[in-house]
Design a protein around this motif. Structure first.
Motif, mmCIF file in Angstrom:
data_model
loop_
_atom_site.group_PDB
_atom_site.id
_atom_site.type_symbol
_atom_site.label_atom_id
_atom_site.label_comp_id
_atom_site.label_asym_id
_atom_site.label_seq_id
_atom_site.Cartn_x
_atom_site.Cartn_y
_atom_site.Cartn_z
ATOM 1 N N UNK A 66 0.799 -1.221 0.000
ATOM 2 C CA UNK A 66 0.000 0.000 0.000
ATOM 3 C C UNK A 66 0.827 1.265 0.000
ATOM 4 N N UNK A 67 2.167 1.138 0.067
ATOM 5 C CA UNK A 67 3.040 2.303 0.068
ATOM 6 C C UNK A 67 3.138 2.951 -1.299
ATOM 7 N N UNK A 68 3.512 4.227 -1.309
ATOM 8 C CA UNK A 68 3.493 5.051 -2.514
ATOM 9 C C UNK A 68 4.899 5.338 -3.046
ATOM 10 N N UNK A 69 4.993 5.421 -4.364
ATOM 11 C CA UNK A 69 6.156 5.966 -5.059
ATOM 12 C C UNK A 69 5.680 7.157 -5.886
ATOM 13 N N UNK A 119 8.574 -3.952 -12.027
ATOM 14 C CA UNK A 119 9.155 -3.953 -10.681
ATOM 15 C C UNK A 119 8.152 -4.377 -9.619
ATOM 16 N N UNK A 120 6.871 -4.508 -10.011
ATOM 17 C CA UNK A 120 5.850 -4.951 -9.071
ATOM 18 C C UNK A 120 4.979 -3.856 -8.513
ATOM 19 N N UNK A 121 4.989 -2.681 -9.174
ATOM 20 C CA UNK A 121 4.189 -1.560 -8.710
ATOM 21 C C UNK A 121 2.912 -1.423 -9.533
ATOM 22 N N UNK A 142 2.548 0.082 -4.171
ATOM 23 C CA UNK A 142 2.849 -1.341 -4.027
ATOM 24 C C UNK A 142 1.560 -2.065 -3.656
ATOM 25 N N UNK A 143 1.171 -3.065 -4.442
ATOM 26 C CA UNK A 143 -0.108 -3.750 -4.173
ATOM 27 C C UNK A 143 -0.128 -4.394 -2.791
#
Length: 262
Positions: A150-153, A231-233, A252-253
């Protein structure tokens, strides 16, 4: 060839806040508003944020103002990190901010354990300072590894894939009565453009010229989106934002892998 960190240390670091408009706190408020619109906010008491390529700190201060309990600012310029520390004190967030003088490519494992960071930002065209596309891929993977579910980029960068020609290659950056910065672009290959900076400063009525050059990556928006997916995002937003910068926002899922584009 001069690297971006060398170019900043020799020429740009002393003028970077001026390049941003001279008011770092106003710039921080603008960045906080951008992040808020993207849904980036602290959700827990121990939420940690990381600012890769922090410069003098507009994003770092923005994250602190958005309520993150700790914000780690990473940059290759010691002078800009020292300036950031002063701004953090002025803004009353010195207890939240810490700085790390390091290369972006190996910083994340030093500042965040696996699945611990709530948000990682890499803004202000920092991503294009990496040596090559492989370094961008590796950094995106490191971001995914460091982010909690659940984190953001958030990344902002200039898409330099469209080649400017003739006089269009000359770009005014900023001018005031005692300083003038202009750059022009030289296209090297499909991956790289050379940025040539011409800085005029006036001291005691006389103008002085400093010049320097450094490479930037030409990152296409579709390519970066696909690499973020690989990358998995989960990419939620990719569009042109303030001042012509592209904005990429990904998460991030919480569960399940993301299927990349073909």
């Amino acid at each position: 060839m001069t690297t971006p960190p060398e170019h900043y240390d020799r020429l740009l670091a002393a003028h970077y806040t001026w390049m941003l408009g001279s008011d770092i706190h106003a710039n921080a408020r603008d960045q906080a508003e951008l992040l808020r619109r993207l849904g980036v906010q602290s959700e827990a008491d121990e939420d940690a944020a990381i600012d890769l390529g922090s410069g003098p700190g507009p994003q770092t201060l923005a994250l602190a103002h958005l309520g993150f309990s700790s914000v780690t600012a990473v940059d290759t310029s010691r002078a800009l990190l020292d300036e950031l520390a002063g701004h953090a004190k002025t803004a009353g967030v010195a207890d939240v901010v810490r700085t790390l003088h390091a290369d972006l490519r190996d910083a994340l494992p030093r500042v965040a354990g696996p699945a611990t960071a709530a948000v990682i930002v890499c803004m202000g065209d920092t991503l294009t300072h990496l040596p090559g596309p492989a370094d961008v891929r590796a950094l995106l993977k490191d971001m995914t590894h460091a982010l909690r579910p659940g984190g953001h980029v958030v990344v902002t960068y200039r898409d330099l894939t469209g080649e400017l020609r003739g006089e269009g290659r000359f770009l005014p950056v900023r001018s005031t009565e005692d300083r003038l910065l202009t750059c022009f672009l030289e296209y090297v290959d499909d991956d790289t453009v050379m940025v040539h900076d011409l800085l005029h400063t006036r001291t005691e009525g006389e103008w002085h010229l400093q010049v320097g050059s450094y490479p930037k990556l030409r990152l296409a928006a579709d390519w970066l989106t696909d690499e973020a997916l690989r990358a998995g995002l989960e990419v939620r937003h990719s569009a042109v934002g303030p001042r012509g910068m592209r904005v990429l926002h990904a998460v991030k899922p919480v569960e399940g892998p993301i299927t990349p584009h073909a």
